[in-house]
Design a protein around this motif. Structure first.
Motif, PDB file in Angstrom:
ATOM      1  N   ALA A  23       0.843  -1.189   0.000  1.00  8.60           N
ATOM      2  CA  ALA A  23       0.000   0.000   0.000  1.00  8.60           C
ATOM      3  C   ALA A  23       0.880   1.242   0.000  1.00  8.60           C
ATOM      4  O   ALA A  23       1.737   1.404   0.880  1.00  8.60           O
ATOM      5  CB  ALA A  23      -0.913   0.003   1.220  1.00  8.60           C
ATOM      6  N   ASP A  73      -2.348  -1.484  -9.120  1.00  9.16           N
ATOM      7  CA  ASP A  73      -3.640  -0.828  -9.255  1.00  9.16           C
ATOM      8  C   ASP A  73      -3.433   0.601  -8.772  1.00  9.16           C
ATOM      9  O   ASP A  73      -3.549   0.889  -7.576  1.00  9.16           O
ATOM     10  CB  ASP A  73      -4.703  -1.556  -8.436  1.00  9.16           C
ATOM     11  CG  ASP A  73      -6.092  -0.994  -8.628  1.00  9.16           C
ATOM     12  OD1 ASP A  73      -6.206   0.165  -9.097  1.00  9.16           O
ATOM     13  OD2 ASP A  73      -7.061  -1.684  -8.318  1.00  9.16           O
ATOM     14  N   LYS A  76      -6.049   2.414  -6.698  1.00 10.49           N
ATOM     15  CA  LYS A  76      -6.139   2.036  -5.286  1.00 10.49           C
ATOM     16  C   LYS A  76      -4.810   2.191  -4.562  1.00 10.49           C
ATOM     17  O   LYS A  76      -4.707   1.826  -3.386  1.00 10.49           O
ATOM     18  CB  LYS A  76      -6.618   0.584  -5.165  1.00 10.49           C
ATOM     19  CG  LYS A  76      -8.033   0.377  -5.691  1.00 10.49           C
ATOM     20  CD  LYS A  76      -8.483  -1.055  -5.496  1.00 10.49           C
ATOM     21  CE  LYS A  76      -9.921  -1.240  -5.994  1.00 10.49           C
ATOM     22  NZ  LYS A  76     -10.389  -2.632  -5.837  1.00 10.49           N
ATOM     23  N   ASN A  77      -3.809   2.718  -5.268  1.00  8.97           N
ATOM     24  CA  ASN A  77      -2.469   2.914  -4.670  1.00  8.97           C
ATOM     25  C   ASN A  77      -1.906   1.613  -4.117  1.00  8.97           C
ATOM     26  O   ASN A  77      -1.349   1.587  -2.995  1.00  8.97           O
ATOM     27  CB  ASN A  77      -2.516   3.983  -3.577  1.00  8.97           C
ATOM     28  CG  ASN A  77      -2.765   5.364  -4.140  1.00  8.97           C
ATOM     29  OD1 ASN A  77      -2.184   5.749  -5.148  1.00  8.97           O
ATOM     30  ND2 ASN A  77      -3.648   6.096  -3.502  1.00  8.97           N
TER      31      ASN A  77
END
Length: 120
Positions: A23, A73, A76-77
């Motif tokens: 993330a 993605d 969506k980071n």
């Protein structure tokens, strides 16, 4: 300040699969090439997989080709590493790494790592 946080590591048996997630926050992921590296105690950190900032290009270490897939993605980071047919020699701490791609300038970032252990 940018940050990368890896999750998804764990203990699995040989032949099983894991999906690592990374993330990203604090920077524009779409401007960055992304990589997964791994390291075992006493050894240098090894590049495992690479994906270009637009996702148009990927590359893998010979030892994981055909078993691992890197994906991203940007909306969506998130960056992922799908690891199939895991082997004991895949045991390592896996790190996410971000470097500016193409014409972009910025800081490089490392995550804190997530441990993957493959053992019967």
């Amino acid at each position: 300040q940018g940050q990368l946080v890896e999750t998804g590591g764990g203990l699995v048996q040989p032949g099983e699969s894991l999906r690592l997630s990374c993330a990203a926050s604090g920077f524009t992921l779409s401007n960055y090439d992304m990589e997964w590296h791994r390291q075992t105690p006493g050894k240098e950190r090894e590049l495992v997989a690479y994906v270009s900032r637009r996702g148009t290009s990927t590359d893998y270490a010979d030892s994981v080709k055909g078993r691992f897939i890197i994906s991203r993605d940007d909306a969506k980071n998130m960056v992922f590493l799908q690891m199939d047919s895991l082997k004991p020699e895949d045991t390592a701490k896996y790190y996410c790494y971000a470097a500016p791609g193409g014409p972009f300038i910025g800081n490089n970032y490392w995550g804190q790592g997530t441990q993957v252990t493959v053992s019967s």
